[in-house]
Design an enzyme around this catalytic site. Structure first.
Site, PDB file in Angstrom:
ATOM      1  N   TRP A 156       0.852  -1.210   0.000  1.00 32.70           N
ATOM      2  CA  TRP A 156       0.000   0.000   0.000  1.00 32.70           C
ATOM      3  C   TRP A 156       0.876   1.243   0.000  1.00 32.70           C
ATOM      4  CZ3 TRP A 156      -0.878  -4.339   2.999  1.00 32.70           C
ATOM      5  CH2 TRP A 156      -2.045  -5.059   2.670  1.00 32.70           C
ATOM      6  N   HIS A 177      -6.795   1.663   1.753  1.00 34.80           N
ATOM      7  CA  HIS A 177      -7.822   0.654   1.499  1.00 34.80           C
ATOM      8  C   HIS A 177      -8.945   0.832   2.529  1.00 34.80           C
ATOM      9  CE1 HIS A 177      -5.432  -2.469   4.179  1.00 34.80           C
ATOM     10  NE2 HIS A 177      -5.508  -1.283   4.732  1.00 34.80           N
ATOM     11  N   ARG A 203      -3.812   6.418  -2.827  1.00 36.59           N
ATOM     12  CA  ARG A 203      -2.477   5.832  -2.883  1.00 36.59           C
ATOM     13  C   ARG A 203      -1.498   6.771  -3.548  1.00 36.59           C
ATOM     14  NH1 ARG A 203      -3.445  -0.574  -3.575  1.00 36.59           N
ATOM     15  NH2 ARG A 203      -5.092  -0.678  -2.010  1.00 36.59           N
ATOM     16  N   GLN A 217     -13.220   1.695  -3.060  1.00 38.92           N
ATOM     17  CA  GLN A 217     -13.281   0.257  -2.771  1.00 38.92           C
ATOM     18  C   GLN A 217     -14.583  -0.032  -2.043  1.00 38.92           C
ATOM     19  OE1 GLN A 217      -9.939  -1.058  -0.368  1.00 38.92           O
ATOM     20  NE2 GLN A 217      -8.629  -1.323  -2.170  1.00 38.92           N
ATOM     21  N   VAL A 260      -5.854 -11.911   6.566  1.00 38.21           N
ATOM     22  CA  VAL A 260      -6.687 -13.103   6.354  1.00 38.21           C
ATOM     23  C   VAL A 260      -5.824 -14.356   6.283  1.00 38.21           C
ATOM     24  CG1 VAL A 260      -8.741 -12.065   5.290  1.00 38.21           C
ATOM     25  CG2 VAL A 260      -6.731 -12.501   3.878  1.00 38.21           C
ATOM     26  N   ALA A 314     -13.595 -11.916   5.022  1.00 35.06           N
ATOM     27  CA  ALA A 314     -13.527 -10.510   4.615  1.00 35.06           C
ATOM     28  C   ALA A 314     -13.192 -10.458   3.138  1.00 35.06           C
ATOM     29  CB  ALA A 314     -12.467  -9.769   5.423  1.00 35.06           C
TER      30      ALA A 314
HETATM   31  N1  DAH Z   1      -7.499  -4.318   1.377  1.00 34.46           N
HETATM   32  C1  DAH Z   1      -6.994  -5.062   0.248  1.00 34.46           C
HETATM   33  C2  DAH Z   1      -6.369  -4.110  -0.739  1.00 34.46           C
HETATM   34  O1  DAH Z   1      -6.679  -2.977  -0.740  1.00 34.46           O
HETATM   35  C3  DAH Z   1      -8.101  -5.859  -0.400  1.00 34.46           C
HETATM   36  C4  DAH Z   1      -8.568  -6.978   0.462  1.00 34.46           C
HETATM   37  C5  DAH Z   1      -8.018  -8.240   0.329  1.00 34.46           C
HETATM   38  C6  DAH Z   1      -9.524  -6.754   1.420  1.00 34.46           C
HETATM   39  C7  DAH Z   1      -8.437  -9.297   1.129  1.00 34.46           C
HETATM   40  C8  DAH Z   1      -9.965  -7.809   2.243  1.00 34.46           C
HETATM   41  C9  DAH Z   1      -9.403  -9.059   2.072  1.00 34.46           C
HETATM   42  O2  DAH Z   1     -10.885  -7.633   3.162  1.00 34.46           O
HETATM   43  O3  DAH Z   1      -9.828 -10.097   2.849  1.00 34.46           O
HETATM   44  O4  DAH Z   1      -5.564  -4.529  -1.542  1.00 34.46           O
END
Ligand code: DAH
Length: 346
Positions: A156, A177, A203, A217, A260, A314
């Site tokens: 990120w 995010h 970003r 998002q 996760v 998630a």
């Molecule tokens: N937050 C991640 C991103 O911005 C995307 C994401 C991936 C969100 C896996 C989630 C997850 O909740 O379980 O790249």
């Protein structure tokens, strides 16, 4: 002198007749009826005459003066009426003309996509919540198993807020995010949790056809006693079919996100070519649509959930990317360049 008076009258009336503008009329008034006008000087000229004659001519002149005043008033009225009529004609509304179309506003394609995504999830029991764009490091990273100095932070490219604590740390940022909202929601509620979180993310990134420094998002989170990987697959599969068509197939493959375990990348078979391979799916037959996974026990424990009882999944997806896939949009920058030719198509 009588004759002179008669001539004056004929001339004055003839001139008045020819007048068609208010300025000319005023000039006429000054010339004949004004303080230094023709009639006044005629009356002055009578001073030297014998009394009898002076009376008779004076009466005559005054009679003529009132006649001219009367004619003047009539002409003035007529000119005003004509002017009013002319203005009325000019400003007349032709009620038989077809109406001009009123330009109607509409929702931005990103907003429409957000609503469509959220509707798919709310129909499956999810609630929509929103959170702050300016976030703490803690929610964005720390609480999501990404400690300071961890290489995963490189995933990120973060825009930091120029604010320092006493010990020189910069704990504030523009969220890269929507995942920090997982933590905020769990801190405030007990299971069962089922939320989707639409929101703008930021970003530090060069802009190109697939990257913008600000974009949307939608995050999702479901936590309860006994939630399984199969629940996640079923939910996300159902979602994909609603957005991209009932005949869609889904594919889940391993991926890494620190919050996760296991983490997956979800793809659908290409709706454009049906999996044969084309430009949209980059000849692979599959299109990645989001990241997802089972919430890491460390994340659950951090917000005080007992990870031996509660489990959850998630997911996070890019809104513009979703719309680009769905509508065949080739450049993400089109969303934010205010080009009406683009925006009007949605
Ligand atoms: N937050 C991640 C991103 O911005 C995307 C994401 C991936 C969100 C896996 C989630 C997850 O909740 O379980 O790249």
């Amino acid at each position: 002198m009588r004759e002179e008076l008669e001539k004056l009258k004929t001339k004055a009336l003839a001139e008045l007749e020819a007048i068609d503008g208010e300025e000319d009329l005023e000039e006429w008034r000054i010339a004949y009826l004004g303080r230094k006008g023709a009639i006044t000087s005629f009356l002055r000229g009578l001073v030297s005459l014998p009394l009898e004659e002076r009376r008779a001519l004076g009466a005559l002149a005054n009679e003529m003066k009132s006649l001219l005043e009367k004619r003047f008033a009539e002409t003035e009225k007529a000119l005003k009426a004509a002017e009013a009529a002319r203005l009325a004609e000019k400003g007349r509304i032709d009620v038989t003309l077809p109406g001009r179309p009123v330009p109607l506003g509409r929702l931005h394609p990103a907003t429409q996509m957000i609503r469509e995504i959220c509707a798919a999830f709310t129909s499956m029991g999810f609630r929509v919540v929103e959170g702050p764009d300016v976030e703490w490091d803690y929610y964005s990273f720390e609480a999501l198993n990404i400690p300071k100095g961890h290489p995963a932070r490189d995933m990120w490219n973060t825009l930091w807020i120029d604010y320092q604590t006493e010990d020189g740390e910069r704990p504030m940022l523009l969220r890269p995010h929507t995942s920090p909202m997982q933590i905020r929601v769990m801190e405030k509620t007990r299971p069962p949790v089922r939320v989707v979180v639409p929101g703008r993310c930021y970003r530090y990134e060069a802009t190109d056809a697939t990257h913008e420094s600000a974009f949307f998002q939608v995050e999702g989170l479901a936590v309860d006693d006994g939630i399984t990987f199969a629940n996640m697959k079923g939910t996300l599969y159902e979602f994909a079919r609603r957005i991209f068509g009932a005949e869609r197939k889904a594919r889940f493959r391993c991926d890494y996100f620190p919050f996760v375990e296991p983490g997956v990348e979800m793809a659908i078979d290409c709706f454009a070519c049906g999996g044969k391979g084309c430009r949209i799916c980059k000849e692979s037959g599959w299109i990645e649509i989001m990241g997802a996974g089972m919430v890491h026990p460390g994340v659950l424990e951090r917000v005080g959930y007992d990870s031996s009882i509660y489990t959850g999944f998630a997911f996070g997806l890019g809104v513009e990317r979703m719309a680009m896939l769905k509508y065949g949009i080739e450049d993400i920058r089109l969303f934010y360049s205010n080009d009406m030719r683009f925006l009007r198509q949605f």
